[in-house]
Write a protein that holds these residues in place. Structure first.
Motif, mmCIF file in Angstrom:
data_model
loop_
_atom_site.group_PDB
_atom_site.id
_atom_site.type_symbol
_atom_site.label_atom_id
_atom_site.label_comp_id
_atom_site.label_asym_id
_atom_site.label_seq_id
_atom_site.Cartn_x
_atom_site.Cartn_y
_atom_site.Cartn_z
ATOM 1 N N UNK A 50 0.830 -1.203 0.000
ATOM 2 C CA UNK A 50 0.000 0.000 0.000
ATOM 3 C C UNK A 50 0.864 1.253 0.000
ATOM 4 N N UNK A 51 0.298 2.350 -0.475
ATOM 5 C CA UNK A 51 1.063 3.588 -0.636
ATOM 6 C C UNK A 51 1.538 4.184 0.679
ATOM 7 N N UNK A 52 0.938 3.791 1.810
ATOM 8 C CA UNK A 52 1.421 4.323 3.086
ATOM 9 C C UNK A 52 2.796 3.765 3.445
ATOM 10 N N UNK A 53 3.291 2.814 2.671
ATOM 11 C CA UNK A 53 4.628 2.252 2.874
ATOM 12 C C UNK A 53 5.624 2.800 1.857
ATOM 13 N N UNK A 54 5.199 3.763 1.050
ATOM 14 C CA UNK A 54 6.041 4.313 -0.015
ATOM 15 C C UNK A 54 6.818 5.531 0.465
ATOM 16 N N UNK A 55 7.885 5.839 -0.245
ATOM 17 C CA UNK A 55 8.658 7.061 -0.058
ATOM 18 C C UNK A 55 8.872 7.652 -1.444
ATOM 19 N N UNK A 56 8.662 8.931 -1.564
ATOM 20 C CA UNK A 56 8.891 9.613 -2.831
ATOM 21 C C UNK A 56 10.220 10.351 -2.778
#
Length: 117
Positions: A50-56
């Motif tokens: 899920x995107x809550x585990x992403x880093x940009x």
């Protein structure tokens, strides 16, 4: 020609399923990938957390910056992809229609090519 089938799902949809329901859907996707592999057209398939585990990562004027979530409020996220090789756009669309995720997500079909086209 190479195509990416992007599995675009509503944010938070995963949390609405039980673990057993989620596993059953995942298993159907694994079986779909196995069928594409047997046909010799699957190059790669992966699921994304899920995107809550992403880093940009952004680099502006020589300075890099890491941006952790939460990100701008989105209604959808990319939950995974299939990278396939097939002969025509029509074949890629037919494969997308057969993807189990098309029943609960959107399967976006993108032809690979240079980004300036």
């Amino acid at each position: 020609m190479s195509y990416a089938l992007l599995i675009v799902e509503p944010v938070g949809q995963r949390a609405t399923r039980s673990a057993a329901e989620g596993q059953a859907l995942y298993d159907s996707m694994l079986a779909f990938a196995a069928g594409l592999r047997e046909r010799g057209i699957l190059r790669e398939a992966q699921s994304l957390l899920a995107q809550d585990q992403a880093v940009r990562v952004q680099v502006r004027e020589g300075q890099s910056r890491l941006v952790d979530g939460p990100f701008a409020e989105l209604k959808e996220m990319v939950g995974g992809f299939f990278l396939i090789d097939c002969e025509t756009d029509a074949e890629a669309l037919e494969i997308a229609r057969a993807c189990p995720a098309a029943q609960w997500c959107t399967v976006e079909v993108r032809k690979l090519g240079p980004c300036f086209m």
